[in-house]
Design a protein around this motif. Structure first.
Motif, PDB file in Angstrom:
ATOM      1  N   LYS A  89      56.920  97.379 -34.901  1.00  0.00           N
ATOM      2  CA  LYS A  89      56.799  97.824 -33.517  1.00  0.00           C
ATOM      3  C   LYS A  89      55.568  98.710 -33.327  1.00  0.00           C
ATOM      4  O   LYS A  89      54.927  98.679 -32.279  1.00  0.00           O
ATOM      5  CB  LYS A  89      58.070  98.562 -33.098  1.00  0.00           C
ATOM      6  CG  LYS A  89      59.306  97.664 -33.057  1.00  0.00           C
ATOM      7  CD  LYS A  89      60.546  98.449 -32.709  1.00  0.00           C
ATOM      8  CE  LYS A  89      61.777  97.559 -32.621  1.00  0.00           C
ATOM      9  NZ  LYS A  89      62.152  96.976 -33.912  1.00  0.00           N
ATOM     10  N   ILE A  90      55.230  99.497 -34.342  1.00  0.00           N
ATOM     11  CA  ILE A  90      54.035 100.342 -34.258  1.00  0.00           C
ATOM     12  C   ILE A  90      52.767  99.495 -34.278  1.00  0.00           C
ATOM     13  O   ILE A  90      51.818  99.739 -33.528  1.00  0.00           O
ATOM     14  CB  ILE A  90      54.009 101.364 -35.419  1.00  0.00           C
ATOM     15  CG1 ILE A  90      55.130 102.402 -35.240  1.00  0.00           C
ATOM     16  CG2 ILE A  90      52.648 102.055 -35.510  1.00  0.00           C
ATOM     17  CD1 ILE A  90      55.244 103.371 -36.392  1.00  0.00           C
ATOM     18  N   LEU A  91      52.752  98.473 -35.121  1.00  0.00           N
ATOM     19  CA  LEU A  91      51.558  97.648 -35.277  1.00  0.00           C
ATOM     20  C   LEU A  91      51.425  96.576 -34.203  1.00  0.00           C
ATOM     21  O   LEU A  91      50.352  95.960 -34.071  1.00  0.00           O
ATOM     22  CB  LEU A  91      51.566  96.989 -36.662  1.00  0.00           C
ATOM     23  CG  LEU A  91      51.495  97.933 -37.866  1.00  0.00           C
ATOM     24  CD1 LEU A  91      51.544  97.150 -39.166  1.00  0.00           C
ATOM     25  CD2 LEU A  91      50.222  98.778 -37.809  1.00  0.00           C
ATOM     26  N   ALA A  92      52.492  96.327 -33.437  1.00  0.00           N
ATOM     27  CA  ALA A  92      52.457  95.254 -32.444  1.00  0.00           C
ATOM     28  C   ALA A  92      51.373  95.485 -31.397  1.00  0.00           C
ATOM     29  O   ALA A  92      50.650  94.549 -31.029  1.00  0.00           O
ATOM     30  CB  ALA A  92      53.825  95.129 -31.763  1.00  0.00           C
ATOM     31  N   ILE A 130      46.267  93.842 -28.830  1.00  0.00           N
ATOM     32  CA  ILE A 130      44.958  94.152 -28.246  1.00  0.00           C
ATOM     33  C   ILE A 130      43.853  93.418 -29.000  1.00  0.00           C
ATOM     34  O   ILE A 130      42.939  92.837 -28.395  1.00  0.00           O
ATOM     35  CB  ILE A 130      44.713  95.672 -28.277  1.00  0.00           C
ATOM     36  CG1 ILE A 130      45.685  96.377 -27.329  1.00  0.00           C
ATOM     37  CG2 ILE A 130      43.273  95.996 -27.899  1.00  0.00           C
ATOM     38  CD1 ILE A 130      45.655  97.892 -27.427  1.00  0.00           C
ATOM     39  N   LEU A 131      43.913  93.439 -30.325  1.00  0.00           N
ATOM     40  CA  LEU A 131      42.877  92.806 -31.141  1.00  0.00           C
ATOM     41  C   LEU A 131      42.818  91.305 -30.885  1.00  0.00           C
ATOM     42  O   LEU A 131      41.721  90.732 -30.724  1.00  0.00           O
ATOM     43  CB  LEU A 131      43.148  93.080 -32.622  1.00  0.00           C
ATOM     44  CG  LEU A 131      42.197  92.400 -33.620  1.00  0.00           C
ATOM     45  CD1 LEU A 131      40.764  92.874 -33.397  1.00  0.00           C
ATOM     46  CD2 LEU A 131      42.637  92.683 -35.054  1.00  0.00           C
ATOM     47  N   VAL A 132      43.967  90.649 -30.838  1.00  0.00           N
ATOM     48  CA  VAL A 132      43.976  89.200 -30.645  1.00  0.00           C
ATOM     49  C   VAL A 132      43.466  88.831 -29.258  1.00  0.00           C
ATOM     50  O   VAL A 132      42.714  87.857 -29.096  1.00  0.00           O
ATOM     51  CB  VAL A 132      45.391  88.632 -30.878  1.00  0.00           C
ATOM     52  CG1 VAL A 132      45.440  87.152 -30.522  1.00  0.00           C
ATOM     53  CG2 VAL A 132      45.807  88.833 -32.327  1.00  0.00           C
ATOM     54  N   ILE A 133      43.845  89.603 -28.245  1.00  0.00           N
ATOM     55  CA  ILE A 133      43.333  89.344 -26.898  1.00  0.00           C
ATOM     56  C   ILE A 133      41.819  89.490 -26.864  1.00  0.00           C
ATOM     57  O   ILE A 133      41.100  88.673 -26.269  1.00  0.00           O
ATOM     58  CB  ILE A 133      43.997  90.282 -25.880  1.00  0.00           C
ATOM     59  CG1 ILE A 133      45.452  89.865 -25.658  1.00  0.00           C
ATOM     60  CG2 ILE A 133      43.251  90.259 -24.547  1.00  0.00           C
ATOM     61  CD1 ILE A 133      46.222  90.770 -24.734  1.00  0.00           C
ATOM     62  N   ALA A 134      41.304  90.531 -27.518  1.00  0.00           N
ATOM     63  CA  ALA A 134      39.854  90.730 -27.570  1.00  0.00           C
ATOM     64  C   ALA A 134      39.167  89.562 -28.274  1.00  0.00           C
ATOM     65  O   ALA A 134      38.131  89.059 -27.814  1.00  0.00           O
ATOM     66  CB  ALA A 134      39.534  92.046 -28.276  1.00  0.00           C
ATOM     67  N   LEU A 135      39.736  89.113 -29.392  1.00  0.00           N
ATOM     68  CA  LEU A 135      39.158  87.983 -30.118  1.00  0.00           C
ATOM     69  C   LEU A 135      39.205  86.702 -29.284  1.00  0.00           C
ATOM     70  O   LEU A 135      38.250  85.909 -29.303  1.00  0.00           O
ATOM     71  CB  LEU A 135      39.909  87.782 -31.442  1.00  0.00           C
ATOM     72  CG  LEU A 135      39.711  88.868 -32.500  1.00  0.00           C
ATOM     73  CD1 LEU A 135      40.623  88.610 -33.700  1.00  0.00           C
ATOM     74  CD2 LEU A 135      38.250  88.935 -32.944  1.00  0.00           C
ATOM     75  N   ALA A 189      50.619  87.157 -32.206  1.00  0.00           N
ATOM     76  CA  ALA A 189      49.293  86.587 -32.000  1.00  0.00           C
ATOM     77  C   ALA A 189      49.349  85.388 -31.064  1.00  0.00           C
ATOM     78  O   ALA A 189      48.498  85.228 -30.173  1.00  0.00           O
ATOM     79  CB  ALA A 189      48.684  86.186 -33.343  1.00  0.00           C
ATOM     80  N   ALA A 190      50.361  84.531 -31.237  1.00  0.00           N
ATOM     81  CA  ALA A 190      50.499  83.360 -30.365  1.00  0.00           C
ATOM     82  C   ALA A 190      50.680  83.780 -28.911  1.00  0.00           C
ATOM     83  O   ALA A 190      50.040  83.234 -27.997  1.00  0.00           O
ATOM     84  CB  ALA A 190      51.682  82.507 -30.819  1.00  0.00           C
ATOM     85  N   MET A 191      51.532  84.761 -28.670  1.00  0.00           N
ATOM     86  CA  MET A 191      51.779  85.201 -27.307  1.00  0.00           C
ATOM     87  C   MET A 191      50.614  86.002 -26.735  1.00  0.00           C
ATOM     88  O   MET A 191      50.368  85.987 -25.529  1.00  0.00           O
ATOM     89  CB  MET A 191      53.066  86.024 -27.251  1.00  0.00           C
ATOM     90  CG  MET A 191      54.329  85.204 -27.492  1.00  0.00           C
ATOM     91  SD  MET A 191      54.621  83.932 -26.208  1.00  0.00           S
ATOM     92  CE  MET A 191      53.962  82.466 -27.017  1.00  0.00           C
ATOM     93  N   ALA A 192      49.867  86.677 -27.597  1.00  0.00           N
ATOM     94  CA  ALA A 192      48.668  87.378 -27.126  1.00  0.00           C
ATOM     95  C   ALA A 192      47.630  86.380 -26.638  1.00  0.00           C
ATOM     96  O   ALA A 192      46.990  86.586 -25.597  1.00  0.00           O
ATOM     97  CB  ALA A 192      48.090  88.242 -28.249  1.00  0.00           C
ATOM     98  N   VAL A 193      47.465  85.276 -27.378  1.00  0.00           N
ATOM     99  CA  VAL A 193      46.542  84.235 -26.935  1.00  0.00           C
ATOM    100  C   VAL A 193      47.003  83.649 -25.612  1.00  0.00           C
ATOM    101  O   VAL A 193      46.196  83.421 -24.697  1.00  0.00           O
ATOM    102  CB  VAL A 193      46.411  83.134 -28.010  1.00  0.00           C
ATOM    103  CG1 VAL A 193      45.602  81.955 -27.459  1.00  0.00           C
ATOM    104  CG2 VAL A 193      45.753  83.685 -29.266  1.00  0.00           C
ATOM    105  N   GLN A 194      48.309  83.417 -25.470  1.00  0.00           N
ATOM    106  CA  GLN A 194      48.822  82.887 -24.200  1.00  0.00           C
ATOM    107  C   GLN A 194      48.523  83.848 -23.056  1.00  0.00           C
ATOM    108  O   GLN A 194      48.129  83.413 -21.966  1.00  0.00           O
ATOM    109  CB  GLN A 194      50.323  82.631 -24.290  1.00  0.00           C
ATOM    110  CG  GLN A 194      50.930  82.157 -22.967  1.00  0.00           C
ATOM    111  CD  GLN A 194      52.328  81.603 -23.127  1.00  0.00           C
ATOM    112  OE1 GLN A 194      52.620  80.864 -24.052  1.00  0.00           O
ATOM    113  NE2 GLN A 194      53.207  81.960 -22.196  1.00  0.00           N
ATOM    114  N   ASN A 195      48.707  85.137 -23.276  1.00  0.00           N
ATOM    115  CA  ASN A 195      48.403  86.116 -22.230  1.00  0.00           C
ATOM    116  C   ASN A 195      46.921  86.115 -21.871  1.00  0.00           C
ATOM    117  O   ASN A 195      46.558  86.191 -20.696  1.00  0.00           O
ATOM    118  CB  ASN A 195      48.835  87.510 -22.688  1.00  0.00           C
ATOM    119  CG  ASN A 195      50.287  87.814 -22.392  1.00  0.00           C
ATOM    120  OD1 ASN A 195      50.642  88.229 -21.306  1.00  0.00           O
ATOM    121  ND2 ASN A 195      51.145  87.581 -23.373  1.00  0.00           N
ATOM    122  N   ALA A 196      46.067  86.027 -22.881  1.00  0.00           N
ATOM    123  CA  ALA A 196      44.623  86.020 -22.625  1.00  0.00           C
ATOM    124  C   ALA A 196      44.213  84.764 -21.860  1.00  0.00           C
ATOM    125  O   ALA A 196      43.435  84.836 -20.899  1.00  0.00           O
ATOM    126  CB  ALA A 196      43.867  86.105 -23.949  1.00  0.00           C
TER     127      ALA A 196
END
Length: 229
Positions: free
Chosen positions: A58-61, A66-71, A128-135
């Motif tokens: 939960k801390i690292l989420a 943020i990192l995956v969205i930036a990438l 990471a998968a859901m971060a890409v979907q959000n981006a």
């Protein structure tokens, strides 16, 4: 602005996956939300107070999200600069991450200790998968309703419903009615994803994660057909 064909189907599939992956991750990874970060703040506080497991994930989420969205943003810009199909590539990348989430969860789960390296790696794949979907949603599919952030959608849909009941001029009412319909369907599909994930996780455990992989592939195919680039 041109509205691509198949956009309603894409919105439905992405919303379904948002609810499904979030619910499956929550059930299998000690309350870890993969699709949004707000819930992880709440469950992190509860874990700290109650002394339960899953604190590290939960801390690292948030930083991972943020990192995956930036990438994804940088990758999309680089692909467009080279006249490559950024949307298609990012959607395929998201499916690859869903495959990794499924394979890790089935291969190493269930996870009695959600802070173990295998559990953390599994959670990171889902996040990471859901971060890409959000981006992708924000940058490439901005005309579609949000597929993971249901608080804002529910708020706007409620406001639109009240405005429609109160009445307004014909042109404004048509715009509100259209937005209300899109948001309401997005909420329904997200809720359906949550419900189906809960039932399938109860029945088959992490094997349920095969379904969002299939749904992700379908959304990529539909979008590919709609946007030749």
């Amino acid at each position: 602005m041109h509205k691509p064909q198949g956009s309603a189907a894409v919105a439905a599939l992405l919303s379904f996956n948002g609810g499904f992956v979030d619910t499956a991750g929550f059930l299998g990874l000690a309350g870890l939300f993969t699709a949004h970060v707000t819930g992880n703040f709440v469950t992190l506080g509860a874990a700290l107070v109650l002394g339960t497991h899953g604190i590290i994930g939960k801390i690292l989420a948030l930083p991972e999200f943020i990192l995956v969205i930036a990438l994804a943003r940088v990758a999309g810009a680089a692909l467009r600069a080279r006249d490559l199909p950024a949307l298609r590539v990012l959607l395929i990348g998201k499916v690859a991450l869903l495959v990794a989430f499924f394979a890790l969860a089935v291969g190493y789960g269930p996870f009695p200790d959600p802070d173990s390296p295998a559990a953390l790696l599994t959670g990171f794949a889902g996040i990471a998968a859901m971060a890409v979907q959000n981006a992708v949603q924000r940058v490439h599919l901005s005309t579609l309703p949000p597929t993971t952030l249901m608080t804002g959608s529910t708020t706007q849909a409620t406001l639109d419903a009240v405005d429609l009941l109160m009445g307004s001029d014909a042109a404004h009412s048509a715009q509100i009615r259209s937005r209300f319909g899109r948001l309401s369907l997005s909420i329904v599909y997200f809720a359906a994803g949550c419900a189906v994930a809960a039932v399938l996780y109860w029945l088959v455990g992490f094997w349920c994660l095969l379904l969002p992989v299939i749904v992700g592939i379908l959304s990529t195919i539909i979008r590919t057909e709609a946007v030749p680039a």
